[in-house]
Design an enzyme around this catalytic site. Structure first.
Site, PDB file in Angstrom:
ATOM      1  CG  ASN A  52     -15.050  43.527  16.647  1.00  0.00           C
ATOM      2  OD1 ASN A  52     -16.150  43.888  17.089  1.00  0.00           O
ATOM      3  ND2 ASN A  52     -14.170  44.369  16.116  1.00  0.00           N
ATOM      4  CD1 TRP A  53     -19.783  38.578  16.816  1.00  0.00           C
ATOM      5  CD2 TRP A  53     -21.978  38.792  17.216  1.00  0.00           C
ATOM      6  NE1 TRP A  53     -20.310  37.324  16.933  1.00  0.00           N
ATOM      7  CE2 TRP A  53     -21.651  37.418  17.181  1.00  0.00           C
ATOM      8  CE3 TRP A  53     -23.299  39.163  17.449  1.00  0.00           C
ATOM      9  CZ2 TRP A  53     -22.612  36.413  17.381  1.00  0.00           C
ATOM     10  CZ3 TRP A  53     -24.257  38.166  17.664  1.00  0.00           C
ATOM     11  CH2 TRP A  53     -23.913  36.815  17.616  1.00  0.00           C
ATOM     12  CE  LYS A  54     -14.973  44.469  12.549  1.00  0.00           C
ATOM     13  NZ  LYS A  54     -14.215  44.798  11.356  1.00  0.00           N
ATOM     14  CG  HIS A  70     -11.408  47.787  15.658  1.00  0.00           C
ATOM     15  ND1 HIS A  70     -11.660  48.300  14.402  1.00  0.00           N
ATOM     16  CD2 HIS A  70     -11.381  46.442  15.524  1.00  0.00           C
ATOM     17  CE1 HIS A  70     -11.768  47.283  13.557  1.00  0.00           C
ATOM     18  NE2 HIS A  70     -11.611  46.146  14.203  1.00  0.00           N
ATOM     19  CD  GLU A 110     -14.145  48.355  11.739  1.00  0.00           C
ATOM     20  OE1 GLU A 110     -14.902  48.062  12.687  1.00  0.00           O
ATOM     21  OE2 GLU A 110     -13.804  47.542  10.855  1.00  0.00           O
ATOM     22  CD  GLU A 145      -8.424  43.666  14.102  1.00  0.00           C
ATOM     23  OE1 GLU A 145      -9.019  42.600  14.135  1.00  0.00           O
ATOM     24  OE2 GLU A 145      -9.018  44.765  14.112  1.00  0.00           O
ATOM     25  N   GLY A 178     -12.110  43.184   6.571  1.00  0.00           N
ATOM     26  CA  GLY A 178     -13.327  43.120   5.755  1.00  0.00           C
ATOM     27  C   GLY A 178     -13.073  43.122   4.258  1.00  0.00           C
ATOM     28  CB  SER A 220      -9.647  38.940   5.550  1.00  0.00           C
ATOM     29  OG  SER A 220     -10.276  40.129   5.089  1.00  0.00           O
TER      30      SER A 220
HETATM   31  P1  13P Z   1     -12.873  40.951   9.425  1.00  0.00           P
HETATM   32  O1  13P Z   1     -12.566  39.603  10.051  1.00  0.00           O
HETATM   33  O2  13P Z   1     -14.315  41.099   9.041  1.00  0.00           O
HETATM   34  O3  13P Z   1     -11.919  41.284   8.352  1.00  0.00           O
HETATM   35  O4  13P Z   1     -12.667  42.031  10.592  1.00  0.00           O
HETATM   36  C1  13P Z   1     -11.512  42.008  11.346  1.00  0.00           C
HETATM   37  C2  13P Z   1     -11.671  42.926  12.479  1.00  0.00           C
HETATM   38  O5  13P Z   1     -11.703  44.126  12.314  1.00  0.00           O
HETATM   39  C3  13P Z   1     -11.818  42.339  13.834  1.00  0.00           C
HETATM   40  O6  13P Z   1     -11.695  43.301  14.815  1.00  0.00           O
END
Ligand code: 13P
Length: 256
Positions: free
Chosen positions: A18-20, A103, A105, A173, A179, A218
Site C-alpha cells: 500500500n503506497w498510500k 483502511h 487512515e 492492521e 507506521g 510495520s
Molecule cells: P506500515 O507498513 O507503514 O506500518 O503501514 C501499514 C499499512 O497501513 C498498510 O496498509
C-alpha cells in the site's frame, strides 16, 4: 459418531504493498526493479502493489510480470457528482484487480463508518475487483481489552453478505502498529487472526475458510518470517516497506 473435521484449506498468500499518498513518476523504477528480482526467484505468494491512483495506469503500462495492481479506495456509487472520487469501474478499467477499503487512515481521516465501507466493498465486488477490507483496533481499545470485540464488529459491519474467497481479502492492521515500528506479539496476531477466521467461517462457510487474512502494520524484512508463520496469517499488507523493491522483496522472501 463425531463428525470428521475438514482439513484446513491450503491458501495461497498475498503480499500487497500500500503506497498510500507516496510516489510520483520516478518511483516507477522500483516496480521495474521488483519485476527483475521476481523474475530471478519467485516467491510462493501473489504479489500486488496499490499505488496512488495517479500512478495506476502508468504502472499498468509497464506490464509488470508477476505484480498485480490495485487501488486504495473507491466510491460506493457507479458514477455521479462526487468530485475527487473514483469508482470501482474506473479502477477496474484502469487495470486494477483489487482495491483496499476501510483502511484505518480512511476511517479516521474521512470518517468512514462500517456501513460506508460495506457499501464500497459491495461496489468493488460488483465491478469484479477483490476488496481488501481492513480492520484493526486503536491502542486505547487494545489496552481496554476490547481488541476482539472491535475487530469482530468491524468485520461484521463492513462486509456485505455475498463475500467469497475470490472477491474478498481481510487485512488485520492494528492502528497502533501502522507506521510506528511497533508490532503485536505473534501470540496477539494469532489470537486476532484465529478469531477472524472463526467469524468468517461462521458467516461464509467454506468460502470463509479459504479467505485470505493479511497482517499489516510495520511489516519489514526483519520481522516478516516470524509474522508470516503465524497460523491464519495468509500474507501481508505493507506500507512503508513496500516503497522500495529491496525492502518489499525482503518481505516476499518469507515465502521463497
Ligand atoms: P506500515 O507498513 O507503514 O506500518 O503501514 C501499514 C499499512 O497501513 C498498510 O496498509
Amino acid at each position: 459418531m463425531m463428525a470428521k473435521q475438514k482439513p484446513a484449506p491450503k491458501i495461497k498468500p498475498l503480499v500487497a504493498g500500500n503506497w498510500k499518498m507516496n510516489g510520483v513518476g520516478k518511483q516507477l523504477g522500483e516496480v521495474k526493479k521488483l519485476v527483475t528480482v521476481l523474475s530471478r526467484q519467485k516467491p510462493k505468494a501473489d504479489v500486488m502493489i496499490c499505488p496512488p491512483v495517479t500512478l495506476l495506469s502508468r504502472m499498468v503500462a509497464l506490464k509488470p510480470k508477476g505484480v498485480a495492481l490495485g487501488g486504495q479506495d473507491c466510491h460506493a456509487n457507479v458514477d455521479g457528482a462526487h468530485t475527487g472520487d473514483v469508482s470501482a469501474d474506473m479502477l477496474k478499467e484502469a487495470g486494477a484487480k483489487a482495491v483496499i477499503l476501510g483502511h484505518s487512515e480512511r476511517r479516521a481521516d474521512h470518517g468512514e463508518s462500517d456501513k460506508a465501507v460495506r457499501a464500497k466493498v459491495g461496489a468493488a465486488q460488483r465491478s469484479g475487483l477483490t476488496a481488501i477490507m481492513c480492520v484493526g483496533e486503536s491502542l486505547k481499545q487494545r489496552k481496554a481489552g476490547e481488541t476482539l470485540k472491535v475487530v469482530q464488529a468491524q468485520l461484521r459491519g463492513s462486509l456485505p453478505d455475498k463475500c467469497n474467497a475470490k472477491n474478498t481479502v481481510i487485512a488485520y492492521e492494528p492502528v497502533w502498529a501502522i507506521g510506528s515500528g511497533l508490532t503485536p506479539t505473534v501470540e496477539q496476531v494469532a489470537q486476532v487472526h484465529g478469531a477472524l477466521r472463526k467469524a468468517l467461517v461462521r458467516r461464509f462457510g467454506d468460502e470463509g475458510a479459504k479467505m485470505r487474512i493479511l497482517y499489516g502494520g510495520s511489516v519489514k524484512p526483519s520481522n516478516a518470517d516470524e509474522l508470516m508463520a503465524v497460523p491464519h496469517v495468509n500474507g501481508a499488507l505493507v506500507g512503508g516497506a513496500s516503497l522500495t523493491a529491496k525492502d518489499f522483496y525482503g518481505i516476499l522472501k518469507a515465502y521463497l
